[in-house]
Design an enzyme around this catalytic site. Structure first.
Site, PDB file in Angstrom:
ATOM      1  N   SER A  31       0.824  -1.213   0.000  1.00  0.00           N
ATOM      2  CA  SER A  31       0.000   0.000   0.000  1.00  0.00           C
ATOM      3  C   SER A  31       0.856   1.260   0.000  1.00  0.00           C
ATOM      4  CB  SER A  31      -0.923  -0.004   1.224  1.00  0.00           C
ATOM      5  OG  SER A  31      -0.169  -0.178   2.407  1.00  0.00           O
ATOM      6  N   THR A 163     -41.278  25.030  -8.928  1.00  0.00           N
ATOM      7  CA  THR A 163     -41.528  23.687  -8.411  1.00  0.00           C
ATOM      8  C   THR A 163     -41.804  22.873  -9.663  1.00  0.00           C
ATOM      9  OG1 THR A 163     -43.895  24.050  -8.190  1.00  0.00           O
ATOM     10  CG2 THR A 163     -42.571  24.541  -6.251  1.00  0.00           C
ATOM     11  N   HIS A 164     -41.312  21.658  -9.678  1.00  0.00           N
ATOM     12  CA  HIS A 164     -41.406  20.794 -10.870  1.00  0.00           C
ATOM     13  C   HIS A 164     -40.745  21.462 -12.083  1.00  0.00           C
ATOM     14  CE1 HIS A 164     -44.510  18.654  -8.516  1.00  0.00           C
ATOM     15  NE2 HIS A 164     -44.929  19.883  -8.230  1.00  0.00           N
ATOM     16  N   ASN A 299     -19.078  26.056 -22.852  1.00  0.00           N
ATOM     17  CA  ASN A 299     -19.701  24.987 -22.083  1.00  0.00           C
ATOM     18  C   ASN A 299     -19.349  25.070 -20.597  1.00  0.00           C
ATOM     19  OD1 ASN A 299     -20.789  23.908 -24.441  1.00  0.00           O
ATOM     20  ND2 ASN A 299     -18.900  22.796 -24.872  1.00  0.00           N
ATOM     21  N   GLU A 304     -20.473  20.901 -14.635  1.00  0.00           N
ATOM     22  CA  GLU A 304     -20.810  19.548 -15.115  1.00  0.00           C
ATOM     23  C   GLU A 304     -19.910  18.492 -14.484  1.00  0.00           C
ATOM     24  OE1 GLU A 304     -22.593  20.296 -19.580  1.00  0.00           O
ATOM     25  OE2 GLU A 304     -20.445  20.223 -19.315  1.00  0.00           O
ATOM     26  N   TYR A 331      -8.857  -6.767  13.361  1.00  0.00           N
ATOM     27  CA  TYR A 331      -8.310  -6.220  12.121  1.00  0.00           C
ATOM     28  C   TYR A 331      -8.284  -7.279  11.027  1.00  0.00           C
ATOM     29  CZ  TYR A 331      -5.169  -4.375   8.615  1.00  0.00           C
ATOM     30  OH  TYR A 331      -4.653  -3.953   7.422  1.00  0.00           O
TER      31      TYR A 331
HETATM   32  N1  ARG Z   1      -1.040  -1.336   5.506  1.00  0.00           N
HETATM   33  C1  ARG Z   1      -1.908  -1.885   6.482  1.00  0.00           C
HETATM   34  C2  ARG Z   1      -3.281  -1.223   6.402  1.00  0.00           C
HETATM   35  O1  ARG Z   1      -3.388  -0.265   5.788  1.00  0.00           O
HETATM   36  C3  ARG Z   1      -1.337  -1.696   7.834  1.00  0.00           C
HETATM   37  C4  ARG Z   1      -1.799  -2.701   8.857  1.00  0.00           C
HETATM   38  C5  ARG Z   1      -1.274  -4.029   8.513  1.00  0.00           C
HETATM   39  N2  ARG Z   1      -1.513  -4.969   9.523  1.00  0.00           N
HETATM   40  C6  ARG Z   1      -1.373  -6.252   9.323  1.00  0.00           C
HETATM   41  N3  ARG Z   1      -1.615  -7.028  10.300  1.00  0.00           N
HETATM   42  N4  ARG Z   1      -1.078  -6.752   8.150  1.00  0.00           N
HETATM   43  O2  ARG Z   1      -4.253  -1.668   6.953  1.00  0.00           O
END
Ligand code: ARG
Length: 484
Positions: A31, A163-164, A299, A304, A331
């Site tokens: 990530s 209205t409408h 435009n 838009e 989690y």
């Molecule tokens: N990158 C992870 C997230 O955004 C961090 C937490 C990861 N925790 C784990 N147990 N893999 O959620």
């Protein structure tokens, strides 16, 4: 490579793993390329955690000093774009921690004592979002001020209220704009409320069950300013809940989606108003585009797009709420998917609010100190449109009621008058008195006062009505509220 270093993710969880991740899986699970945006929150929360660990004598004073020194270096590296983000290290948390250990050795490895990425990420997202909510509240204030300033100049400009989408009754253009100010004010209220629940500390929940170290969670909450209005620390009270729920992100996105819905309603009106069929306003050229084939076109691309981007934010709300659905405690990696929709929601909303403030209210000309280049209002076109629609028909009915007729009878009589005006191709106020009297003998020449647009407006003099005195009172209230 030094043993102290955490250079690849597999080293973060060690010896247990017999094979490395494939490149595809690495990419799939990483990530860092989007969550690196949390770096300031991550460092800030880590410093608060470390300071508390030292205070509780869980780590030494020298460790804390090393961590602070390392984090200061990392802060500068990231700020100056010299930090090397590694996909191998999966996310912002592992990247920063690995670099810290590289810079300061063992102290870096002690930082994660009593902590897990699970409570770390939940804390980071909350801290980051809190800051963004504060920025958005400022932008919402700017937009409201822009709209109020245009309203101030247009209290006596009259356009057809619909209205409408059929001409209904005359309203002040300022009154119309202030309807949106009310919506944006409620959007701000909602965000203030969401901020309260966002501003709570998960850290100390550790992986899911709490931790064996004697942490002082309230100490961390205070140093991160996660406090209520009275200054009391706000700490998530259940570790399983603290690491896992993302309801604050969902609530925020819901509030953002509603705000975008309000923007999209305003957009739709701007688009209609600037079409040739209405011609009520003009927006500055820099918010419009031409056509590559039709030379006459201007435009309204910005409104838009804003209308279109509303769909995108509503989509993020659906994404996030579905992400949460059915997740068992505590989690789960699903939650990593909270970030992109949340980030995009924030970006979209901020850009949209900024651009609308300027498009409606204009921008400050440094030479004059006044705002210029906002929407240009065409009062004649608005007035012509009200007159076309017999917008004062209700006023004529009310006039007859005041002369003693039951409302239903008055309504019927006015329908005949409107029919006559249609046949004469004129407004009700243009029918001669003798014609009007043919519909009811009680009609007198004072009728023209109530058939005039100004008369119609003035007559709606109740709280929240469109009478100019009421509208001016509302403007004063908004100005005071927005300055406070
Ligand atoms: N990158 C992870 C997230 O955004 C961090 C937490 C990861 N925790 C784990 N147990 N893999 O959620």
């Amino acid at each position: 490579m030094s043993k102290n270093q955490l250079d690849t993710k597999s080293q973060a969880w060690s010896a247990l793993f017999s094979e490395p991740m494939s490149e595809l899986v690495k990419r799939y699970t990483a990530s860092v390329f989007f969550d690196k945006r949390l770096w300031q929150a991550d460092i800030t929360a880590s410093l608060a955690h470390a300071e508390m660990l030292a205070h509780q004598q869980i780590i030494g004073a020298q460790d804390l000093a090393d961590i602070q020194r390392g984090m200061a270096l990392i802060w500068t590296e990231i700020e100056t774009d010299q930090f090397e983000w590694k996909l191998d290290l999966e996310d912002v948390h592992l990247n920063i921690e690995a670099r810290l250990t590289q810079l300061v050795g063992d102290a870096g490895k002690r930082l994660h004592t009593g902590r897990s990425r699970n409570d770390q990420v939940a804390t980071d997202v909350r801290l980051w979002l809190r800051g963004e909510i504060d920025l958005i509240l400022g932008l919402l204030n700017d937009l409201q001020q822009s709209m109020v300033s245009v309203a101030e100049k247009n209290v006596d400009v009259i356009l057809p209220g619909f209205t409408h989408l059929q001409v209904a009754q005359p309203v002040s253009f300022a009154h119309h704009l202030l309807a949106y100010v009310e919506m944006f004010a409620r959007d701000a209220e909602r965000l203030v409320d969401v901020r309260r629940r966002t501003n709570r500390l998960p850290l100390g929940s550790a992986a899911l069950a709490g931790t064996t170290y004697p942490l002082d969670r309230e100490h961390v909450a205070k140093s991160l300013r996660m406090v209520d209005d009275q200054g009391h620390p706000q700490v998530c009270q259940n570790s399983l809940d603290g690491v896992s729920d993302r309801d604050f992100a969902i609530e925020f996105t819901a509030a953002a989606a509603l705000c975008m819905v309000h923007i999209s309603r305003l957009s739709e009106e701007l688009i209609l108003w600037m079409s040739q069929n209405f011609g009520f306003i003009q927006i500055a050229d820099r918010f419009t585009t031409g056509s590559s084939i039709m030379p006459q076109k201007k435009n309204p691309d910005v409104p838009e797009l804003a209308r279109g981007k509303t769909g995108r934010v509503v989509g993020h709300l659906m994404g996030l709420i579905t992400l949460m659905k059915g997740q068992p405690l505590a989690y789960n990696k699903d939650n990593q998917e909270d970030k992109e929709p949340l980030f995009d929601t924030v970006d979209t909303l901020k850009d949209t609010l900024r651009i609308f403030s300027e498009m409606v209210g204009g921008q400050v000309n440094p030479a004059t100190g006044h705002k210029e280049g906002g929407i240009q209002v065409k009062p004649q076109a608005m007035e012509a449109a009200v007159k076309k629609g017999y917008a004062t028909a209700t006023d004529l009915a009310d006039y007859l009621v005041k002369k003693g007729l039951p409302f239903r009878d008055a309504h019927e009589i006015v329908a005949h008058a409107v029919k006559a005006a249609t046949n004469h191709n004129c407004d009700l106020s243009e029918l001669p008195l003798s014609v009007l009297q043919s519909f009811h003998a009680s009609i007198d020449k004072d009728v023209y006062e109530c058939l005039s647009l100004q008369g119609s407006l003035n007559a709606r003099n109740t709280l929240g009505g469109t009478a100019p005195v009421q509208v001016r009172a509302q403007i004063a209230r908004h100005l005071q509220r927005l300055a406070g």
